[in-house]
Design an enzyme around this catalytic site. Structure first.
Site, PDB file in Angstrom:
ATOM      1  N   SER A   1       0.834  -1.199   0.000  1.00  0.00           N
ATOM      2  CA  SER A   1       0.000   0.000   0.000  1.00  0.00           C
ATOM      3  C   SER A   1       0.868   1.248   0.000  1.00  0.00           C
ATOM      4  CB  SER A   1      -0.933   0.006   1.213  1.00  0.00           C
ATOM      5  OG  SER A   1      -0.196  -0.018   2.417  1.00  0.00           O
ATOM      6  N   ASP A  52      -0.793  -9.202   3.736  1.00  0.00           N
ATOM      7  CA  ASP A  52      -1.311  -8.208   4.673  1.00  0.00           C
ATOM      8  C   ASP A  52      -1.164  -8.736   6.098  1.00  0.00           C
ATOM      9  OD1 ASP A  52      -3.312  -6.609   6.297  1.00  0.00           O
ATOM     10  OD2 ASP A  52      -3.590  -5.679   4.331  1.00  0.00           O
ATOM     11  N   TYR A  54      -2.978   8.576  15.613  1.00  0.00           N
ATOM     12  CA  TYR A  54      -1.758   7.858  15.227  1.00  0.00           C
ATOM     13  C   TYR A  54      -0.929   7.509  16.458  1.00  0.00           C
ATOM     14  CZ  TYR A  54       3.041   7.160  13.692  1.00  0.00           C
ATOM     15  OH  TYR A  54       4.309   6.665  13.523  1.00  0.00           O
ATOM     16  N   HIS A  90       6.458  13.736   4.583  1.00  0.00           N
ATOM     17  CA  HIS A  90       7.718  14.048   5.252  1.00  0.00           C
ATOM     18  C   HIS A  90       8.366  15.280   4.635  1.00  0.00           C
ATOM     19  CE1 HIS A  90       8.297   9.685   6.916  1.00  0.00           C
ATOM     20  NE2 HIS A  90       7.236  10.289   7.382  1.00  0.00           N
ATOM     21  N   ARG A 112      12.630  19.794  14.895  1.00  0.00           N
ATOM     22  CA  ARG A 112      12.551  18.350  14.880  1.00  0.00           C
ATOM     23  C   ARG A 112      13.949  17.734  14.932  1.00  0.00           C
ATOM     24  NH1 ARG A 112       8.259  19.620  16.034  1.00  0.00           N
ATOM     25  NH2 ARG A 112       6.228  19.118  15.070  1.00  0.00           N
ATOM     26  N   ARG A 163      -0.586  23.461  11.670  1.00  0.00           N
ATOM     27  CA  ARG A 163      -1.494  22.333  11.482  1.00  0.00           C
ATOM     28  C   ARG A 163      -1.892  21.760  12.847  1.00  0.00           C
ATOM     29  NH1 ARG A 163       2.040  18.494   7.668  1.00  0.00           N
ATOM     30  NH2 ARG A 163       3.384  18.816   9.489  1.00  0.00           N
TER      31      ARG A 163
END
Length: 332
Positions: free
Chosen positions: A34, A50, A140, A188, A220, A280
């Site tokens: 995917s 999967d 997440y 990313h 980051r 965001r």
């Protein structure tokens, strides 16, 4: 060691697979493609499947003679997780349970889990250590923390050895320029900027300019995939059945989004089209790791602590492969 890597055709998974081959191990990738890229997996080491299909996964473990599992397969887009939490709980938690059940069937008793700094609390004191409170702010992060917990529960109940690796920002490309970062839905920062540099997208959007940071953009901790792969090698070689280990994987060096843009422009030798936008949801101001534990316990020694050096490897690949792994064109 014979190792099965779920999600082993993905960006980090395939980088670890190639590193393991170079360092004498026998890895195979198990991936539903995917997001994975078959060209990133050399030597016919790809099994398509999967992780939610437990029995075929267990058979793949038996057929490959797996002695350990590295579990990378997960949905990992923060914004998508906010809008589609059901998909994230199904894949990231139930998928992990399926991996653990397959390990039981195949009698594999060591697992290395690809976790994330997104499980930590926003606004935590920097640098983040393994003792920093976990209070994820997005589905997440919540699903990855739940996966950590079910892995530890299975490990206690069935004698597995488990190591949890909480990544910070995976970045860079193979230094030889042969393999790089190319997601179907790219989020990313470095590849987004470099795709704009090679004309694959019109521009890149940088979110948030009013953070309490040196230049107003997010900070980051960018850790190169070779350094991540070294950490995985050291961790799986050290892990024994019955052990429970936990390590942060980051350089300890904070870099702002604007500094990353400047590093990309330096590598490309030209300005890169970009625009500034509001913050965001789900973005903390600063995320920087303490990796003192893995350095001390396993001798981890990251080689890419300068963002310019990391970006140079990414640019080498993007410049040579402006269309990535020949997927459909990026939608701007």
């Amino acid at each position: 060691m014979r190792i099965l890597l779920t999600g082993g055709a993905g960006y980090v998974g395939s980088a670890c697979l190639r590193w393991l081959i170079k360092h004498g191990h026998e890895p195979v990738a198990f991936d539903n493609l995917s997001e994975g890229n078959p060209p990133a997996v050399p030597d016919d080491r790809l099994i398509v499947g999967d992780i939610l299909d437990t029995d075929p996964l267990a058979q793949a473990m038996r057929d490959s003679g797996a002695e350990a599992v590295m579990h990378f397969a997960a949905l990992a887009l923060v914004s998508d997780s906010i809008n589609e939490p059901d998909r994230y709980w199904q894949n990231n938690l139930m998928g992990t349970r399926s991996v653990l059940e397959a390990m039981r069937q195949a009698e594999v008793n060591r697992i290395l889990f690809s976790s994330t700094c997104a499980t930590y609390a926003f606004g935590a004191e920097m640098p983040i250590t393994e003792e920093t409170p976990q209070k994820p702010q997005t589905p997440y992060g919540t699903t990855k923390l739940a996966a950590e917990n079910i892995i530890r529960d299975y490990a206690r109940a069935f004698g597995f050895g488990c190591t949890l690796l909480r990544y910070f920002n995976a970045s860079g490309a193979d230094p030889d320029g042969q393999f790089g970062e190319d997601h179907t839905h790219e989020t990313h920062l470095i590849p987004l900027i470099l795709q704009a540099a090679v004309g694959r997208r019109d521009k890149v959007t940088l979110y948030g300019t009013d953070w309490p940071t040196p230049d107003g953009t997010c900070v980051r901790d960018f850790v190169h995939t070779d350094d991540l792969a070294q950490a995985h090698q050291l961790a799986i070689e050290a892990l024994q059945p019955g052990e429970d280990r936990l390590y942060n994987i980051g350089t300890g060096v904070g870099t702002t989004v604007m500094q990353v843009l400047k590093a990309c422009e330096k590598a490309a030798g030209r300005p890169i089209p970009h625009e500034l936008a509001d913050r965001r949801p789900g973005d903390p101001a600063t995320l920087v790791a303490s990796s003192a534990r893995i350095r001390h316990e396993l001798g981890w020694d990251p080689q890419y602590t300068d963002i310019n050096k990391t970006v140079a490897t990414a640019w080498k690949w993007h410049n040579a492969n402006p269309d990535g792994y020949a997927k459909d064109p990026v939608q701007n």
